[in-house]
Design an enzyme around this catalytic site. Structure first.
Site, short mmCIF file in Angstrom:
data_model
loop_
_atom_site.label_atom_id
_atom_site.label_comp_id
_atom_site.label_asym_id
_atom_site.label_seq_id
_atom_site.Cartn_x
_atom_site.Cartn_y
_atom_site.Cartn_z
N ASP A 107 -6.34 -0.15 2.72
CA ASP A 107 -6.55 0.44 1.41
C ASP A 107 -6.09 -0.61 0.39
OD1 ASP A 107 -6.91 2.56 -0.58
OD2 ASP A 107 -4.73 2.67 -0.63
N LEU A 108 -6.38 -0.40 -0.88
CA LEU A 108 -5.97 -1.35 -1.92
C LEU A 108 -4.73 -0.90 -2.68
CD1 LEU A 108 -9.50 -2.34 -3.31
CD2 LEU A 108 -8.00 -3.69 -1.82
N ASP A 109 -4.87 0.11 -3.55
CA ASP A 109 -3.76 0.53 -4.41
C ASP A 109 -2.56 1.00 -3.60
OD1 ASP A 109 -5.18 0.11 -6.82
OD2 ASP A 109 -6.12 2.09 -6.68
N SER A 159 -11.49 1.65 -0.19
CA SER A 159 -10.80 2.21 -1.35
C SER A 159 -11.66 3.29 -1.99
CB SER A 159 -10.51 1.11 -2.37
OG SER A 159 -9.96 1.65 -3.55
N ASP A 196 -1.72 4.27 1.88
CA ASP A 196 -0.52 4.88 1.30
C ASP A 196 -0.66 6.38 1.08
OD1 ASP A 196 -0.81 5.08 -2.16
OD2 ASP A 196 -2.40 4.29 -0.89
#
Length: 162
Positions: free
Chosen positions: A12-14, A71, A125
């Site tokens: 994932d990114l964020d 994402s 996350d």
């Protein structure tokens, strides 16, 4: 057959690969700019990779492990621009960046890469994403405070377990 190394690692990114000044990338204010070797948005929020991310990406490259990003951001162009500005675009063979369920992202990743779900390792996350993707048979690891070398090694060890 014993599986030791995933054929595809998905990030994932964020709040997984990067921190965007304590918010999600779709809450930033473009245009983005470099200032004193820092990447900032118009509100001076600092966008940065977590400290161990480059080590993790280098490790995957050195061991010929294919990587992808998935994402659910509402602003795919911004996320893609940030990946480029952070200099990591070429690291990822696949990128599923659009607002949708991670189930759709993973169906597309499996189809594009030819990699079965049980040959993938995923870091995210958000627990809802971990639950969803785990239901496919993907080894999924919850990222509480950004990617770290220790968490990466934990995920690799979990993947290798029979």
């Amino acid at each position: 057959m014993t599986r030791t190394v995933p054929r595809l690692i998905v990030f994932d990114l964020d709040f997984t690969l990067w921190d965007c000044g304590g918010t999600w990338c779709d809450c930033l204010t473009p245009p983005f700019r470099q200032s004193d070797a820092r990447l900032l948005d118009c509100g001076d929020r600092h966008i940065r990779l977590y400290d161990d991310v480059l080590w993790i990406l280098d490790h995957c490259d050195q061991h010929s492990i294919t990587m992808a990003v998935a994402s659910r951001t509402e602003q795919p162009p911004w996320a893609r621009e940030l990946i480029g500005l952070l200099g990591i675009t070429e690291r990822f063979a696949h990128a599923e960046i659009y607002p949708s369920s991670k189930l759709k992202h993973f169906a597309s990743l499996s189809q594009q890469s030819g990699v079965a779900y049980d040959e993938m390792l995923f870091f995210d996350d958000e627990m809802r994403n971990i639950r969803e993707v785990s239901s496919l048979g993907v080894t999924s690891v919850f990222v509480e405070t950004g990617m770290s070398r220790k968490l990466f090694e934990h995920g690799m060890a979990r993947f290798a377990q029979p």
